[in-house]
Structure formats: structure tokens, C-alpha cells
Design a protein around this motif. Structure first.
Motif, mmCIF file in Angstrom:
data_model
loop_
_atom_site.group_PDB
_atom_site.id
_atom_site.type_symbol
_atom_site.label_atom_id
_atom_site.label_comp_id
_atom_site.label_asym_id
_atom_site.label_seq_id
_atom_site.Cartn_x
_atom_site.Cartn_y
_atom_site.Cartn_z
ATOM 1 N N THR A 132 5.861 53.920 4.362
ATOM 2 C CA THR A 132 6.168 53.158 3.273
ATOM 3 C C THR A 132 4.719 53.084 2.398
ATOM 4 O O THR A 132 4.506 52.918 1.240
ATOM 5 N N GLU B 75 14.604 48.763 17.142
ATOM 6 C CA GLU B 75 13.794 48.378 15.784
ATOM 7 C C GLU B 75 12.833 49.078 15.772
ATOM 8 O O GLU B 75 11.924 49.108 14.678
ATOM 9 N N SER B 76 12.428 50.197 16.961
ATOM 10 C CA SER B 76 11.092 50.885 16.485
ATOM 11 C C SER B 76 11.485 52.522 17.031
ATOM 12 O O SER B 76 12.480 52.597 17.732
ATOM 13 N N SER C 271 18.425 56.413 10.990
ATOM 14 C CA SER C 271 19.423 56.616 12.232
ATOM 15 C C SER C 271 19.771 57.820 13.011
ATOM 16 O O SER C 271 20.005 57.841 13.977
ATOM 17 N N PRO D 26 7.429 50.637 13.865
ATOM 18 C CA PRO D 26 8.660 50.109 13.537
ATOM 19 C C PRO D 26 9.572 50.871 12.312
ATOM 20 O O PRO D 26 8.940 51.413 11.694
ATOM 21 N N LYS D 27 10.740 50.784 12.361
ATOM 22 C CA LYS D 27 11.703 51.296 11.627
ATOM 23 C C LYS D 27 11.450 50.919 10.094
ATOM 24 O O LYS D 27 11.742 51.840 9.146
ATOM 25 N N SER D 28 11.076 49.716 9.908
ATOM 26 C CA SER D 28 10.861 49.159 8.545
ATOM 27 C C SER D 28 9.837 49.643 7.943
ATOM 28 O O SER D 28 9.468 49.583 6.744
ATOM 29 N N ASP D 29 8.808 50.306 8.733
ATOM 30 C CA ASP D 29 7.588 51.064 8.113
ATOM 31 C C ASP D 29 7.707 52.217 7.474
ATOM 32 O O ASP D 29 6.973 53.018 6.944
#
Length: 115
Positions: A39, A54-55, A26, A68-71
Motif C-alpha cells: 500500500t 492475517e499475514s 486470498s 500483514p495482509k492489510s499492507d
């Protein structure tokens, strides 16, 4: 004994002025340099071009990529170490003064003129 200051100066000069500080996803902002570990284990060192919900937009090998922030596994922000910069300038100044004092007082022009 004279070689010790020069060896220490060499080690100081070879130190990088750039270090990385761990930050959260963040805290990523546009225009800063980051070291991002995905990841999957891949390591990216790049400048952030933009942040969305989201990215994150990154420039990698000249291409703009939305990641993507999830990666993202881990993020480190590049920061400059002022102590290393000041130390490097001090070592350079001492080196110039030492070389000047150790040099011959006779100039190159006097040597080549034949007088």
C-alpha cells in the motif's frame, strides 16, 4: 532481406518467459512466486513461504518476513508463457539449422592438416 529473420529471432529470444497475472490476496499459496505491491508503493518480487489468517510469510533478501495482509495493495502471480518457450525453441532450432547449412563443408581438421 536476410537480416529480418535474425532480428525477429533476437526479439523473440529477448522476450521473457515469465509473465505476471493479477490475483486476489486470498489466492496466494505457499511455494509460488509473486509480485506484491504494498500500500506504500513498494514492489516486492518473492516466493511465498507460508500463509496464515492475517499475514503472509515471504523470504526477502534471505530473511523470512511476515507481511500483514492489510499492507498488501496488489498481488500478481508469476506464470510461464508456453508460446514464448515454444517459439524460443523453434528459433534456436532454425538458427542451428541455418548455421549448419551456411557453414563450409570442409571440416576444420581438413583445413589444419595441410592436405
Amino acid at each position: 532481406m536476410r537480416k529480418i529473420p535474425f532480428v525477429l529471432a533476437l526479439f523473440l529470444i529477448l522476450q521473457s518467459c515469465q509473465t505476471y497475472k493479477a490475483v486476489s490476496i486470498s489466492e496466494i499459496t505457499k511455494g509460488r512466486k509473486y509480485q506484491i505491491t504494498l500500500t506504500k508503493g513498494q514492489l516486492l518480487e518473492t516466493k511465498c513461504q507460508g500463509v496464515a489468517d492475517e499475514s503472509i510469510a515471504l523470504r526477502i533478501n534471505g530473511n523470512l518476513m511476515n507481511l500483514p495482509k492489510s499492507d498488501i495493495g496488489q498481488v500478481k502471480k508469476q506464470k510461464t508463457s508456453p508460446l514464448v518457450i515454444i517459439g524460443g525453441i523453434a528459433v534456436a532450432a532454425v538458427g542451428v539449422i541455418t548455421l549448419f547449412n551456411a557453414s563450409d563443408k570442409e571440416s576444420i581438421l581438413e583445413r589444419t592438416s595441410g592436405n
